[in-house]
Design a protein around this motif. Structure first.
Motif, PDB file in Angstrom:
ATOM      1  N   GLU A  29      48.005  19.677  46.814  1.00  0.00           N
ATOM      2  CA  GLU A  29      46.798  20.407  46.446  1.00  0.00           C
ATOM      3  C   GLU A  29      45.680  20.074  47.417  1.00  0.00           C
ATOM      4  O   GLU A  29      45.767  19.120  48.180  1.00  0.00           O
ATOM      5  N   MET A  30      44.616  20.841  47.354  1.00  0.00           N
ATOM      6  CA  MET A  30      43.478  20.605  48.244  1.00  0.00           C
ATOM      7  C   MET A  30      42.823  19.261  47.971  1.00  0.00           C
ATOM      8  O   MET A  30      42.267  18.654  48.879  1.00  0.00           O
ATOM      9  N   ARG A  31      42.886  18.754  46.753  1.00  0.00           N
ATOM     10  CA  ARG A  31      42.241  17.471  46.463  1.00  0.00           C
ATOM     11  C   ARG A  31      42.926  16.310  47.185  1.00  0.00           C
ATOM     12  O   ARG A  31      42.386  15.225  47.235  1.00  0.00           O
ATOM     13  N   ASP A  32      44.096  16.559  47.733  1.00  0.00           N
ATOM     14  CA  ASP A  32      44.801  15.533  48.495  1.00  0.00           C
ATOM     15  C   ASP A  32      44.374  15.492  49.963  1.00  0.00           C
ATOM     16  O   ASP A  32      44.878  14.672  50.723  1.00  0.00           O
ATOM     17  N   THR A  33      43.462  16.368  50.356  1.00  0.00           N
ATOM     18  CA  THR A  33      43.049  16.452  51.761  1.00  0.00           C
ATOM     19  C   THR A  33      41.676  15.805  51.951  1.00  0.00           C
ATOM     20  O   THR A  33      40.898  15.687  50.999  1.00  0.00           O
ATOM     21  N   CYS A  75      39.518  34.667  49.951  1.00  0.00           N
ATOM     22  CA  CYS A  75      39.781  34.519  51.389  1.00  0.00           C
ATOM     23  C   CYS A  75      39.388  33.125  51.869  1.00  0.00           C
ATOM     24  O   CYS A  75      40.112  32.508  52.655  1.00  0.00           O
ATOM     25  N   PHE A  76      38.246  32.619  51.401  1.00  0.00           N
ATOM     26  CA  PHE A  76      37.834  31.261  51.762  1.00  0.00           C
ATOM     27  C   PHE A  76      38.854  30.253  51.267  1.00  0.00           C
ATOM     28  O   PHE A  76      39.269  29.359  52.004  1.00  0.00           O
ATOM     29  N   ARG A  77      39.257  30.404  50.019  1.00  0.00           N
ATOM     30  CA  ARG A  77      40.239  29.485  49.445  1.00  0.00           C
ATOM     31  C   ARG A  77      41.563  29.568  50.207  1.00  0.00           C
ATOM     32  O   ARG A  77      42.170  28.555  50.531  1.00  0.00           O
ATOM     33  N   GLY A  78      41.992  30.782  50.516  1.00  0.00           N
ATOM     34  CA  GLY A  78      43.234  30.967  51.261  1.00  0.00           C
ATOM     35  C   GLY A  78      43.167  30.378  52.652  1.00  0.00           C
ATOM     36  O   GLY A  78      44.120  29.767  53.128  1.00  0.00           O
ATOM     37  N   TYR A  79      42.030  30.550  53.323  1.00  0.00           N
ATOM     38  CA  TYR A  79      41.881  29.988  54.660  1.00  0.00           C
ATOM     39  C   TYR A  79      41.950  28.466  54.631  1.00  0.00           C
ATOM     40  O   TYR A  79      42.628  27.846  55.444  1.00  0.00           O
ATOM     41  N   ARG A  89      52.172  26.676  50.687  1.00  0.00           N
ATOM     42  CA  ARG A  89      52.197  28.140  50.514  1.00  0.00           C
ATOM     43  C   ARG A  89      51.259  28.634  49.421  1.00  0.00           C
ATOM     44  O   ARG A  89      51.393  29.746  48.923  1.00  0.00           O
ATOM     45  N   ARG A  90      50.278  27.829  49.032  1.00  0.00           N
ATOM     46  CA  ARG A  90      49.265  28.274  48.077  1.00  0.00           C
ATOM     47  C   ARG A  90      48.390  29.367  48.685  1.00  0.00           C
ATOM     48  O   ARG A  90      47.831  30.184  47.966  1.00  0.00           O
ATOM     49  N   HIS A  91      48.263  29.347  49.992  1.00  0.00           N
ATOM     50  CA  HIS A  91      47.437  30.339  50.665  1.00  0.00           C
ATOM     51  C   HIS A  91      47.956  31.757  50.442  1.00  0.00           C
ATOM     52  O   HIS A  91      47.176  32.700  50.415  1.00  0.00           O
ATOM     53  N   GLN A  92      49.252  31.903  50.266  1.00  0.00           N
ATOM     54  CA  GLN A  92      49.810  33.233  50.019  1.00  0.00           C
ATOM     55  C   GLN A  92      49.299  33.792  48.704  1.00  0.00           C
ATOM     56  O   GLN A  92      48.967  34.982  48.609  1.00  0.00           O
ATOM     57  N   VAL A  93      49.213  32.955  47.688  1.00  0.00           N
ATOM     58  CA  VAL A  93      48.683  33.382  46.392  1.00  0.00           C
ATOM     59  C   VAL A  93      47.225  33.803  46.549  1.00  0.00           C
ATOM     60  O   VAL A  93      46.814  34.854  46.057  1.00  0.00           O
ATOM     61  N   SER A  94      46.442  33.001  47.245  1.00  0.00           N
ATOM     62  CA  SER A  94      45.022  33.304  47.428  1.00  0.00           C
ATOM     63  C   SER A  94      44.816  34.601  48.202  1.00  0.00           C
ATOM     64  O   SER A  94      43.968  35.420  47.829  1.00  0.00           O
ATOM     65  N   PHE A  95      45.590  34.803  49.251  1.00  0.00           N
ATOM     66  CA  PHE A  95      45.432  36.028  50.034  1.00  0.00           C
ATOM     67  C   PHE A  95      45.885  37.267  49.251  1.00  0.00           C
ATOM     68  O   PHE A  95      45.297  38.344  49.383  1.00  0.00           O
ATOM     69  N   LEU A  96      46.912  37.142  48.425  1.00  0.00           N
ATOM     70  CA  LEU A  96      47.322  38.271  47.582  1.00  0.00           C
ATOM     71  C   LEU A  96      46.259  38.601  46.538  1.00  0.00           C
ATOM     72  O   LEU A  96      46.003  39.775  46.250  1.00  0.00           O
ATOM     73  N   LEU A  97      45.618  37.585  45.972  1.00  0.00           N
ATOM     74  CA  LEU A  97      44.534  37.833  45.025  1.00  0.00           C
ATOM     75  C   LEU A  97      43.320  38.436  45.724  1.00  0.00           C
ATOM     76  O   LEU A  97      42.619  39.275  45.149  1.00  0.00           O
ATOM     77  N   ALA A  98      43.076  38.047  46.961  1.00  0.00           N
ATOM     78  CA  ALA A  98      41.998  38.664  47.740  1.00  0.00           C
ATOM     79  C   ALA A  98      42.296  40.146  47.978  1.00  0.00           C
ATOM     80  O   ALA A  98      41.401  40.987  47.884  1.00  0.00           O
TER      81      ALA A  98
END
Length: 116
Positions: A29-33, A75-79, A89-98
């Motif tokens: 997850e992003m919290r791990d970065t 888009c911000f979240r996906g980027y 591959r979480r970015h794929q979910v974000s870009f599809l929702l965008a």
């Protein structure tokens, strides 16, 4: 119009849940970065205008800016997910929702042009 706004929220919420089940997003997850603080700051900075707009808008008229701002958030979240946790591959979910939010933006523009 309130029904359309409710439908958009329902599609986003259910779509996010379904897409995460379909696309194997993994455990990371992003919290791990190390950029999690910037991720949260950017997310809140983009979310606050949407919250202000939702509280102040007349829900009987179409406002295409609302789903457009949702697509900007996704888009911000996906980027950020693509840049820092690409293997999840979480970015794929974000870009599809965008893309879904942009579709609703187009629908509202269409309604605005031909209804009013």
């Amino acid at each position: 119009m309130e029904g359309l706004y409710s439908f958009i929220v329902l599609v986003i919420l259910v779509g996010q849940w379904v897409l995460r089940k379909i696309i194997d997003v993994g455990e990371e997850e992003m919290r791990d970065t190390p950029v999690y603080k910037w991720y949260l700051l950017g997310s809140w900075a983009l979310l606050i205008p949407i919250l202000i707009l939702v509280w102040t808008m007349d829900r009987s008229r179409p406002y295409p800016i609302w789903p457009f701002l949702l697509s900007v958030i996704f888009c911000f979240r996906g980027y950020m997910e693509w840049k820092y946790i690409r293997e999840s591959r979480r970015h794929q979910v974000s870009f599809l929702l965008a893309a879904a939010s942009l579709t609703f933006t187009g629908l509202m523009i269409f309604i605005l042009l031909f209804r009013y």
